[in-house]
Design a protein around this motif. Sequence first.
Motif, PDB file in Angstrom:
ATOM      1  N   ALA A  14       0.863  -1.479  -0.078  1.00  9.51           N
ATOM      2  CA  ALA A  14      -0.536  -0.483   0.194  1.00  9.51           C
ATOM      3  C   ALA A  14       0.908   1.426  -0.557  1.00  9.51           C
ATOM      4  CB  ALA A  14      -0.640  -0.402   0.553  1.00  9.51           C
ATOM      5  N   ALA A  15       2.144   1.012   0.918  1.00  8.71           N
ATOM      6  CA  ALA A  15       2.332   2.390   0.775  1.00  8.71           C
ATOM      7  C   ALA A  15       3.417   2.542  -0.668  1.00  8.71           C
ATOM      8  CB  ALA A  15       3.879   2.234   1.691  1.00  8.71           C
ATOM      9  N   MET A  16       3.900   1.290  -1.390  1.00  7.25           N
ATOM     10  CA  MET A  16       4.311   1.847  -2.432  1.00  7.25           C
ATOM     11  C   MET A  16       3.173   2.252  -3.516  1.00  7.25           C
ATOM     12  SD  MET A  16       6.549  -1.073  -4.567  1.00  7.25           S
ATOM     13  CE  MET A  16       7.463  -0.845  -6.189  1.00  7.25           C
ATOM     14  N   ASP A  17       2.881   1.607  -3.702  1.00 11.73           N
ATOM     15  CA  ASP A  17       1.022   2.077  -4.661  1.00 11.73           C
ATOM     16  C   ASP A  17       0.786   3.843  -4.136  1.00 11.73           C
ATOM     17  OD1 ASP A  17       0.661   0.140  -5.109  1.00 11.73           O
ATOM     18  OD2 ASP A  17      -0.760  -0.494  -4.501  1.00 11.73           O
ATOM     19  N   ARG A  18       1.420   4.147  -2.878  1.00 12.59           N
ATOM     20  CA  ARG A  18       0.779   6.115  -2.202  1.00 12.59           C
ATOM     21  C   ARG A  18       2.155   7.080  -3.224  1.00 12.59           C
ATOM     22  NH1 ARG A  18      -0.859   4.010   2.287  1.00 12.59           N
ATOM     23  NH2 ARG A  18       1.682   4.123   2.965  1.00 12.59           N
ATOM     24  N   LEU A  19       3.305   5.748  -3.267  1.00 13.59           N
ATOM     25  CA  LEU A  19       4.679   6.301  -4.099  1.00 13.59           C
ATOM     26  C   LEU A  19       4.520   6.265  -5.223  1.00 13.59           C
ATOM     27  CD1 LEU A  19       7.547   6.875  -2.789  1.00 13.59           C
ATOM     28  CD2 LEU A  19       8.576   4.687  -4.300  1.00 13.59           C
ATOM     29  N   SER A  27       3.695   2.789 -13.868  1.00 14.97           N
ATOM     30  CA  SER A  27       3.505   0.784 -12.630  1.00 14.97           C
ATOM     31  C   SER A  27       5.166   0.880 -12.104  1.00 14.97           C
ATOM     32  CB  SER A  27       4.427   0.013 -14.096  1.00 14.97           C
ATOM     33  OG  SER A  27       6.203  -0.106 -14.394  1.00 14.97           O
ATOM     34  N   ARG A  28       4.396  -0.397 -10.715  1.00 14.80           N
ATOM     35  CA  ARG A  28       5.113  -0.299  -9.724  1.00 14.80           C
ATOM     36  C   ARG A  28       6.727  -0.862  -9.960  1.00 14.80           C
ATOM     37  NH1 ARG A  28       0.706  -4.727  -7.234  1.00 14.80           N
ATOM     38  NH2 ARG A  28      -0.316  -3.189  -6.036  1.00 14.80           N
ATOM     39  N   ARG A  33      12.970   0.108 -10.300  1.00 13.17           N
ATOM     40  CA  ARG A  33      13.562   0.113 -10.698  1.00 13.17           C
ATOM     41  C   ARG A  33      14.925   1.647 -10.676  1.00 13.17           C
ATOM     42  NH1 ARG A  33      11.340  -2.221 -15.367  1.00 13.17           N
ATOM     43  NH2 ARG A  33      10.269   0.395 -15.893  1.00 13.17           N
ATOM     44  N   ASP A  34      13.910   2.540  -9.449  1.00 11.38           N
ATOM     45  CA  ASP A  34      14.369   3.888  -9.448  1.00 11.38           C
ATOM     46  C   ASP A  34      14.782   3.937  -8.468  1.00 11.38           C
ATOM     47  OD1 ASP A  34      14.210   5.452 -11.463  1.00 11.38           O
ATOM     48  OD2 ASP A  34      12.385   6.875 -10.651  1.00 11.38           O
ATOM     49  N   LEU A  35      14.266   3.197  -7.301  1.00 15.48           N
ATOM     50  CA  LEU A  35      15.079   2.334  -6.098  1.00 15.48           C
ATOM     51  C   LEU A  35      15.843   1.541  -5.962  1.00 15.48           C
ATOM     52  CD1 LEU A  35      11.252   1.942  -4.442  1.00 15.48           C
ATOM     53  CD2 LEU A  35      12.825   4.400  -3.308  1.00 15.48           C
ATOM     54  N   VAL A  36      16.415   0.633  -6.957  1.00 15.58           N
ATOM     55  CA  VAL A  36      17.156  -0.350  -7.148  1.00 15.58           C
ATOM     56  C   VAL A  36      18.080   1.099  -7.331  1.00 15.58           C
ATOM     57  CG1 VAL A  36      18.574  -1.811  -8.379  1.00 15.58           C
ATOM     58  CG2 VAL A  36      15.897  -2.008  -6.997  1.00 15.58           C
ATOM     59  N   ARG A  37      18.031   1.603  -8.328  1.00 16.31           N
ATOM     60  CA  ARG A  37      19.449   2.722  -9.293  1.00 16.31           C
ATOM     61  C   ARG A  37      20.536   3.256  -8.026  1.00 16.31           C
ATOM     62  NH1 ARG A  37      15.580   3.662 -13.323  1.00 16.31           N
ATOM     63  NH2 ARG A  37      15.423   2.285 -14.485  1.00 16.31           N
ATOM     64  N   ASP A  38      19.178   3.920  -6.795  1.00 15.77           N
ATOM     65  CA  ASP A  38      19.398   4.935  -5.587  1.00 15.77           C
ATOM     66  C   ASP A  38      20.304   4.143  -5.067  1.00 15.77           C
ATOM     67  OD1 ASP A  38      18.559   6.678  -7.505  1.00 15.77           O
ATOM     68  OD2 ASP A  38      16.657   6.712  -5.810  1.00 15.77           O
ATOM     69  N   ALA A  39      20.078   2.996  -4.751  1.00 12.97           N
ATOM     70  CA  ALA A  39      21.054   2.059  -3.730  1.00 12.97           C
ATOM     71  C   ALA A  39      22.336   1.703  -4.437  1.00 12.97           C
ATOM     72  CB  ALA A  39      19.839   0.850  -3.280  1.00 12.97           C
ATOM     73  N   VAL A  40      22.364   1.158  -5.571  1.00 16.51           N
ATOM     74  CA  VAL A  40      23.387   0.325  -6.442  1.00 16.51           C
ATOM     75  C   VAL A  40      24.221   1.934  -6.825  1.00 16.51           C
ATOM     76  CG1 VAL A  40      22.437  -1.857  -6.064  1.00 16.51           C
ATOM     77  CG2 VAL A  40      22.250  -0.332  -8.237  1.00 16.51           C
ATOM     78  N   ALA A  41      23.986   3.005  -7.064  1.00 14.04           N
ATOM     79  CA  ALA A  41      24.264   3.517  -8.729  1.00 14.04           C
ATOM     80  C   ALA A  41      25.464   4.495  -7.968  1.00 14.04           C
ATOM     81  CB  ALA A  41      23.346   4.711  -8.691  1.00 14.04           C
TER      82      ALA A  41
END
Length: 149
Positions: A14-19, A27-28, A33-41
Amino acid sequence: MQRITITIDDELLAAMDRLCTERGYGSRSEAVRDLVRDAVAPSQGDQAGAASYYGTLSYVYNHGTRDLARRLTDEGHHHGVSIASMHVHLTRDDCLEVAVLHGSVPAMQAYADRIITQRGVRYGHLHLIPENSAEPANHPHPHGDNAGH
């Protein structure tokens, strides 16, 4: 592109859908993909030889915790990555500190870890910015001495 399956609880979904709605993701998958990019960049950039980054470390701490202010100050003076900071009193007991950092990702992460794990620090976040994404310091810009005021 690969398809993966993940399992998360209903509350987190639900939190992800709000985001997704708040930020306008189509899309989710785009959000993930953006969250993972931010984490591994940062780690990918460091491996590619981009050794210098800027960063901000923001953290909230209880200034009444015994000896914490001194320990936080000592960390800032001994790690060599903190170049500036701002201190804000949030409540009678809580302070927000924002430190501007410059250096290698491992050095900044080590500094952040030393700060965030101190007893009395309740929240901390390190945000990294590749140095090559910033304008060179000697590049003229409109708010300098020749701003035309």
